[in-house]
Design a protein around this motif. Sequence first.
Motif, mmCIF file in Angstrom:
data_model
loop_
_atom_site.group_PDB
_atom_site.id
_atom_site.type_symbol
_atom_site.label_atom_id
_atom_site.label_comp_id
_atom_site.label_asym_id
_atom_site.label_seq_id
_atom_site.Cartn_x
_atom_site.Cartn_y
_atom_site.Cartn_z
ATOM 1 N N LEU A 15 -23.035 65.298 34.744
ATOM 2 C CA LEU A 15 -21.715 64.617 35.085
ATOM 3 C C LEU A 15 -20.677 65.792 34.698
ATOM 4 O O LEU A 15 -21.038 66.483 33.765
ATOM 5 N N LEU A 16 -19.811 65.924 35.636
ATOM 6 C CA LEU A 16 -18.707 66.879 35.321
ATOM 7 C C LEU A 16 -18.002 66.350 33.891
ATOM 8 O O LEU A 16 -17.472 67.341 33.233
ATOM 9 N N THR A 50 -6.053 75.933 56.043
ATOM 10 C CA THR A 50 -7.474 75.529 55.737
ATOM 11 C C THR A 50 -7.810 74.172 55.930
ATOM 12 O O THR A 50 -8.736 73.811 55.228
ATOM 13 N N ASN A 107 -23.635 66.598 43.906
ATOM 14 C CA ASN A 107 -23.293 65.244 44.331
ATOM 15 C C ASN A 107 -24.701 64.734 44.722
ATOM 16 O O ASN A 107 -25.103 64.842 46.082
ATOM 17 N N LEU A 152 -21.496 71.919 41.274
ATOM 18 C CA LEU A 152 -22.450 70.587 40.467
ATOM 19 C C LEU A 152 -22.879 70.051 41.736
ATOM 20 O O LEU A 152 -23.071 70.613 43.003
ATOM 21 N N GLY A 182 -17.252 71.580 42.244
ATOM 22 C CA GLY A 182 -17.369 71.409 43.804
ATOM 23 C C GLY A 182 -18.972 71.754 44.035
ATOM 24 O O GLY A 182 -19.713 72.006 43.172
ATOM 25 N N TYR A 208 -10.982 59.412 48.119
ATOM 26 C CA TYR A 208 -12.247 59.693 47.395
ATOM 27 C C TYR A 208 -12.026 60.719 46.095
ATOM 28 O O TYR A 208 -12.375 60.226 45.045
ATOM 29 N N SER A 254 -17.149 72.360 54.439
ATOM 30 C CA SER A 254 -18.536 72.972 54.415
ATOM 31 C C SER A 254 -19.491 72.655 55.308
ATOM 32 O O SER A 254 -20.405 73.706 56.008
ATOM 33 N N SER A 255 -19.567 71.221 55.813
ATOM 34 C CA SER A 255 -20.386 70.923 56.969
ATOM 35 C C SER A 255 -20.067 71.454 58.120
ATOM 36 O O SER A 255 -20.791 71.810 58.945
ATOM 37 N N LYS A 269 -8.467 69.912 41.722
ATOM 38 C CA LYS A 269 -9.165 69.749 43.049
ATOM 39 C C LYS A 269 -8.168 70.109 44.317
ATOM 40 O O LYS A 269 -6.857 69.860 43.891
ATOM 41 N N GLY A 270 -8.676 70.380 45.379
ATOM 42 C CA GLY A 270 -7.907 70.540 46.353
ATOM 43 C C GLY A 270 -7.787 69.441 47.071
ATOM 44 O O GLY A 270 -8.797 68.430 47.300
ATOM 45 N N MET A 272 -12.706 59.685 42.042
ATOM 46 C CA MET A 272 -13.603 60.569 41.127
ATOM 47 C C MET A 272 -12.619 60.823 39.836
ATOM 48 O O MET A 272 -13.129 61.118 39.116
ATOM 49 N N ARG A 277 -7.036 68.262 51.043
ATOM 50 C CA ARG A 277 -6.733 68.826 52.449
ATOM 51 C C ARG A 277 -5.911 67.766 53.421
ATOM 52 O O ARG A 277 -5.006 68.158 54.297
ATOM 53 N N ILE A 284 -7.731 77.582 47.281
ATOM 54 C CA ILE A 284 -7.702 76.917 45.993
ATOM 55 C C ILE A 284 -8.092 78.061 44.907
ATOM 56 O O ILE A 284 -7.076 77.871 44.040
ATOM 57 N N THR A 303 -12.708 58.048 37.623
ATOM 58 C CA THR A 303 -14.109 57.787 36.948
ATOM 59 C C THR A 303 -14.221 58.822 36.029
ATOM 60 O O THR A 303 -14.723 58.728 34.656
ATOM 61 N N ASN A 304 -13.800 60.192 36.398
ATOM 62 C CA ASN A 304 -14.203 61.286 35.395
ATOM 63 C C ASN A 304 -13.212 60.858 34.017
ATOM 64 O O ASN A 304 -13.643 61.251 32.893
HETATM 65 N N1 COA Z 1 -10.936 73.489 51.578
HETATM 66 C C1 COA Z 1 -12.157 73.427 52.313
HETATM 67 N N2 COA Z 1 -12.986 72.374 52.074
HETATM 68 C C2 COA Z 1 -12.814 71.954 51.115
HETATM 69 C C3 COA Z 1 -11.974 71.992 50.291
HETATM 70 C C4 COA Z 1 -10.775 72.817 50.613
HETATM 71 N N3 COA Z 1 -9.800 73.052 49.678
HETATM 72 N N4 COA Z 1 -11.956 71.026 49.166
HETATM 73 C C5 COA Z 1 -12.952 70.261 49.253
HETATM 74 N N5 COA Z 1 -13.565 70.670 50.789
HETATM 75 C C6 COA Z 1 -14.796 70.112 51.237
HETATM 76 C C7 COA Z 1 -16.056 70.766 50.789
HETATM 77 O O1 COA Z 1 -16.464 71.861 51.368
HETATM 78 C C8 COA Z 1 -16.991 69.369 50.920
HETATM 79 O O2 COA Z 1 -17.370 69.493 52.416
HETATM 80 P P1 COA Z 1 -18.653 68.759 52.943
HETATM 81 O O3 COA Z 1 -18.659 67.118 52.719
HETATM 82 O O4 COA Z 1 -18.536 69.251 54.697
HETATM 83 O O5 COA Z 1 -19.830 69.446 52.183
HETATM 84 C C9 COA Z 1 -15.872 68.241 50.879
HETATM 85 O O6 COA Z 1 -14.612 68.766 51.035
HETATM 86 C C10 COA Z 1 -16.167 67.553 49.733
HETATM 87 O O7 COA Z 1 -16.211 68.731 48.699
HETATM 88 P P2 COA Z 1 -16.143 68.457 47.098
HETATM 89 O O8 COA Z 1 -14.906 68.499 46.579
HETATM 90 O O9 COA Z 1 -17.145 69.536 46.797
HETATM 91 O O10 COA Z 1 -17.007 67.171 46.724
HETATM 92 P P3 COA Z 1 -18.553 66.858 46.834
HETATM 93 O O11 COA Z 1 -18.825 65.518 47.010
HETATM 94 O O12 COA Z 1 -19.341 67.759 47.655
HETATM 95 O O13 COA Z 1 -18.839 67.275 45.211
HETATM 96 C C11 COA Z 1 -18.751 67.012 43.032
HETATM 97 C C12 COA Z 1 -18.254 66.514 44.202
HETATM 98 C C13 COA Z 1 -20.028 67.775 43.136
HETATM 99 C C14 COA Z 1 -17.458 67.803 42.313
HETATM 100 C C15 COA Z 1 -19.049 65.665 42.416
HETATM 101 O O14 COA Z 1 -19.864 64.912 43.171
HETATM 102 C C16 COA Z 1 -19.483 65.921 40.806
HETATM 103 O O15 COA Z 1 -18.577 66.150 39.956
HETATM 104 N N6 COA Z 1 -20.755 65.878 40.714
HETATM 105 C C17 COA Z 1 -21.355 65.723 39.350
HETATM 106 C C18 COA Z 1 -21.660 64.560 38.908
HETATM 107 C C19 COA Z 1 -20.404 63.774 38.558
HETATM 108 O O16 COA Z 1 -19.922 63.872 37.594
HETATM 109 N N7 COA Z 1 -20.082 62.757 39.648
HETATM 110 C C20 COA Z 1 -18.755 62.189 39.730
HETATM 111 C C21 COA Z 1 -18.595 60.993 39.016
HETATM 112 S S1 COA Z 1 -17.306 60.429 40.090
#
Ligand code: COA
Length: 174
Positions: free
Chosen positions: A72-73, A124, A38, A36, A8, A98, A129-130, A88-89, A102, A91, A20, A105-106
């Motif tokens: 990349l993950l 929750t 994004n 990681l 995340g 989305y 985070s935003s 992954k969680g 992902m 909500r 989670i 793609t992974n």
């Molecule tokens: N409870 C509360 N909030 C949660 C949550 C939970 N259980 N699960 C996710 N969220 C929120 C996060 O806080 C975040 O909020 P925000 O958008 O306000 O910042 C949002 O949901 C998305 O979170 P996250 O799952 O971390 O997604 P992301 O888009 O920020 O990041 C990565 C995803 C970093 C895991 C992904 O981009 C990645 O793997 N990056 C590496 C490069 C890569 O491999 N890309 C993927 C190819 S598809």
Amino acid sequence: MKIAIYPGSFDPVTNGHLDIIQRASKMFDKLIVVVLINPLKSYSFSIPERVRLLHEVTGSVKNIEIDSFDGLLAEYFNERPEIDVIVKGLRATSDFEYEFQMAHTNKDLNPRAETVFIPASSNTTFISSSMVKQVAMFGGDLTKYVPAEIHEQIRDKLTAEFAAKRLAAQNRNN
Ligand code: COA
């Protein structure tokens, strides 16, 4: 030994992520939480700051490792053959599209990379985070959204960021 990875942005970690982490750590022998990037997002906290905050709130979780990776993950997964699965969680149904993209793609990038979803606990489901960052920027009460031990750090960082943004906007308008 079953090992899962929870990837995340964690910008910053919230009670939603912690929910989670705590539940996944009971399902697997070891949980690797990886910060990681994004590249389509802009972040408030640096990677070392996000890793430090994660350490501070997960002290009671014994079978956890916290790491970060600038790539990349699927690549990280490839470099660590001991990892069995991505966690992954979810909500709400709005997360599904989305996360589904992902996960596919992974798996496309690394056929070994399977994803499992854990439904967020009902208290929750609305946290992000935003949302936490917005409340913190205005100095609001973070009690229900973020573990107490990191409130001050989050508020200090985000009120300063917001003050700098306001100043820059003022200067642009003058
Ligand atoms: N409870 C509360 N909030 C949660 C949550 C939970 N259980 N699960 C996710 N969220 C929120 C996060 O806080 C975040 O909020 P925000 O958008 O306000 O910042 C949002 O949901 C998305 O979170 P996250 O799952 O971390 O997604 P992301 O888009 O920020 O990041 C990565 C995803 C970093 C895991 C992904 O981009 C990645 O793997 N990056 C590496 C490069 C890569 O491999 N890309 C993927 C190819 S598809």
